[in-house]
Design an enzyme around this catalytic site. Structure first.
Site, mmCIF file in Angstrom:
data_model
loop_
_atom_site.group_PDB
_atom_site.id
_atom_site.type_symbol
_atom_site.label_atom_id
_atom_site.label_comp_id
_atom_site.label_asym_id
_atom_site.label_seq_id
_atom_site.Cartn_x
_atom_site.Cartn_y
_atom_site.Cartn_z
ATOM 1 N N HIS A 88 41.627 29.556 68.400
ATOM 2 C CA HIS A 88 41.013 30.758 67.843
ATOM 3 C C HIS A 88 39.585 30.929 68.357
ATOM 4 C CE1 HIS A 88 43.794 31.263 64.076
ATOM 5 N NE2 HIS A 88 44.434 31.388 65.226
ATOM 6 N N TYR A 98 41.330 37.564 59.467
ATOM 7 C CA TYR A 98 42.225 36.863 58.543
ATOM 8 C C TYR A 98 42.679 37.783 57.410
ATOM 9 C CZ TYR A 98 41.432 32.379 60.799
ATOM 10 O OH TYR A 98 41.397 31.343 61.712
ATOM 11 N N GLU A 140 36.032 27.100 62.641
ATOM 12 C CA GLU A 140 35.683 28.023 63.722
ATOM 13 C C GLU A 140 34.210 28.394 63.691
ATOM 14 O OE1 GLU A 140 38.598 31.073 63.004
ATOM 15 O OE2 GLU A 140 40.203 29.602 63.301
ATOM 16 N N ARG A 206 44.302 34.263 78.590
ATOM 17 C CA ARG A 206 45.075 33.026 78.696
ATOM 18 C C ARG A 206 44.109 31.841 78.731
ATOM 19 N NH1 ARG A 206 47.914 36.654 77.993
ATOM 20 N NH2 ARG A 206 49.882 37.220 79.019
ATOM 21 N N TYR A 208 43.168 28.093 80.244
ATOM 22 C CA TYR A 208 43.388 27.212 81.394
ATOM 23 C C TYR A 208 42.468 26.000 81.273
ATOM 24 C CZ TYR A 208 45.833 31.199 83.395
ATOM 25 O OH TYR A 208 46.708 32.248 83.599
ATOM 26 N N GLY A 275 54.044 18.352 85.913
ATOM 27 C CA GLY A 275 53.780 19.696 86.386
ATOM 28 C C GLY A 275 52.305 20.036 86.358
ATOM 29 N N GLY A 277 50.469 20.173 83.978
ATOM 30 C CA GLY A 277 49.769 19.362 82.979
ATOM 31 C C GLY A 277 48.818 18.349 83.569
#
Length: 400
Positions: A88, A98, A140, A206, A208, A275, A277
């Site tokens: 988050h 929320y 958070e 995304r 990474y 992979g 990972g």
């Protein structure tokens, strides 16, 4: 802690809610995106929504949290909460969101369960929700404060300083801040969120892993082109980064997040990946090699072929720099590209020496991590010493 009255109600209704949770979450997301289409366009992963994986992850988290509250009063699933809070944080989630989730989630619960949702039942599950939500909000807020950012203001502009093709489906990006401000520090194993604008105007995000050395003057991410399987869509952001983002282009990055960070306790380590990972393991190996880490470090990796193994040369070379480093690579199809000592098939730890007091870090597809974790537990490694990182929705809890 859940109140005594609510605990009894949740315990009694948990089977019904748990049995319908997938239907509830599916309806919840439909309601949420109908009311707030901007969340699907600019925040949630549209590919995961289309495939249904994000819905399954949410279902697993809610069911797990409620189960812990009623079966282990006074305790919280802190590992799960920390992992969610870091995700988050990398997205810039704010406390007000929320309330939006609560509104549409409870409307979905009432619609699916109908008359079974009495005022007492609704109040009990509302208490569960806010116990979980407030715990996440607190974590958070602390994460934002540590990084000097505000909730909802997670993004900085970065410029691509270099783009390197690692394999047919994997490229690495070297990135530097475009605003001239200092690079944020990161812990080996952490990730950043990357936000790009797609041709339809959506700004998709995304995560990474940072795959370069923590002390470098740039930051590195390594991106695998995600190809949809069994009718699932291809990865929108990975394809965009591969095809349309080159040297000199700009992207937006969050501060580094992630609670799976290499511990500096001086003990023996296992870094096991499969992979793509391997990326957080590379950052860990850079740190260990730079520090001259003396304890045994066992590096394990599995891949389809040597040609699919991104950063294979660095993976091996960094381990060889360590006084106690050793590599164990498996390839389903070794072909002619395997090095002496590499093995055919999937990762099998039965012939790998594991020192006492081992701390293990795992990253890769869920079946791989489950298999390696099971092997470690069979070898006497305590569960508390096995740490894992998941790319995409965390379905571990949903299936564990």
């Amino acid at each position: 802690m859940l109140s005594e009255k609510s605990a009894a109600t949740v315990r009694a209704t948990l089977p019904a809610v748990g049995g319908a949770i997938s239907e509830i979450t599916a309806l919840f997301y439909d309601r949420l995106f109908d009311a707030h289409p901007e969340l699907l366009r600019d925040l949630f992963n549209r590919g995961n929504q289309a495939a249904g994986t994000q819905r399954e992850a949410l279902a697993g988290a809610i069911a797990h949290f409620a189960t812990v509250l009623v079966e282990q009063p006074g305790q919280r699933p802190d590992a799960m909460l920390s992992r969610i809070a870091h995700k988050h944080g990398s997205l810039g989630i704010s406390p007000g969101q929320y309330h939006i989730v609560q509104k549409h989630l409870f409307a979905a619960i009432a619609e699916v369960l109908g008359d079974a949702v009495t005022e007492e039942v609704a109040a009990a599950w509302d208490e569960v929700y806010w116990l979980m939500a407030n715990a996440l909000i607190a974590i958070e807020q602390r994460l934002y404060a540590e990084r000097g950012v505000l909730a909802g203001d997670a993004w900085r502009p970065w410029e691509v300083a270099g783009k390197v093709r690692e394999t047919e489906d994997v490229v690495s990006f070297r990135l530097r801040p475009a605003d001239g401000l200092p690079l944020p520090d990161f812990g080996p194993g952490q990730y950043v969120s990357v936000r790009v604008e797609l041709p339809d105007g959506a700004r998709q995000v995304r995560q990474y892993s940072l795959s370069g050395a923590p002390g470098d003057t740039t930051r590195q991410i390594t991106v695998k082109r995600e190809r949809g399987l069994a009718g699932d869509p291809d990865g929108e952001v990975s394809a965009h980064l591969h095809d349309h983002v080159g040297e000199g282009a700009r992207v937006e990055l969050s501060a580094p997040y992630g609670d799976i960070v290499l511990a500096d306790d001086g003990g023996p380590l296992l870094l096991a990946s499969a992979g793509i990972g391997c990326t957080p393991m590379l950052a860990m190996l850079h740190r260990l090699a730079g520090d001259g880490y003396a304890a045994p470090v066992t590096v394990v990796h599995g891949d389809r072929t040597p040609e699919h193994h991104a950063h294979a040369a660095d993976h091996r070379a960094l381990a060889e720099k360590l006084p106690g480093g050793s590599t164990h690579f498996w390839y389903e199809d070794p072909g002619t590209g395997a090095a002496p000592g590499d093995r055919a098939g999937r990762v099998d730890l039965s012939g790998v020496e594991l020192p006492d007091g081992l701390r293990a870090y795992l990253c890769g597809p869920l079946p791989f991590m489950r298999a390696v974790r099971a092997q470690l537990l069979e070898r006497g490694v305590p569960a508390s010493a096995v740490h894992y990182e998941v790319f995409g929705p965390d379905l571990w809890l949903a299936r564990d």
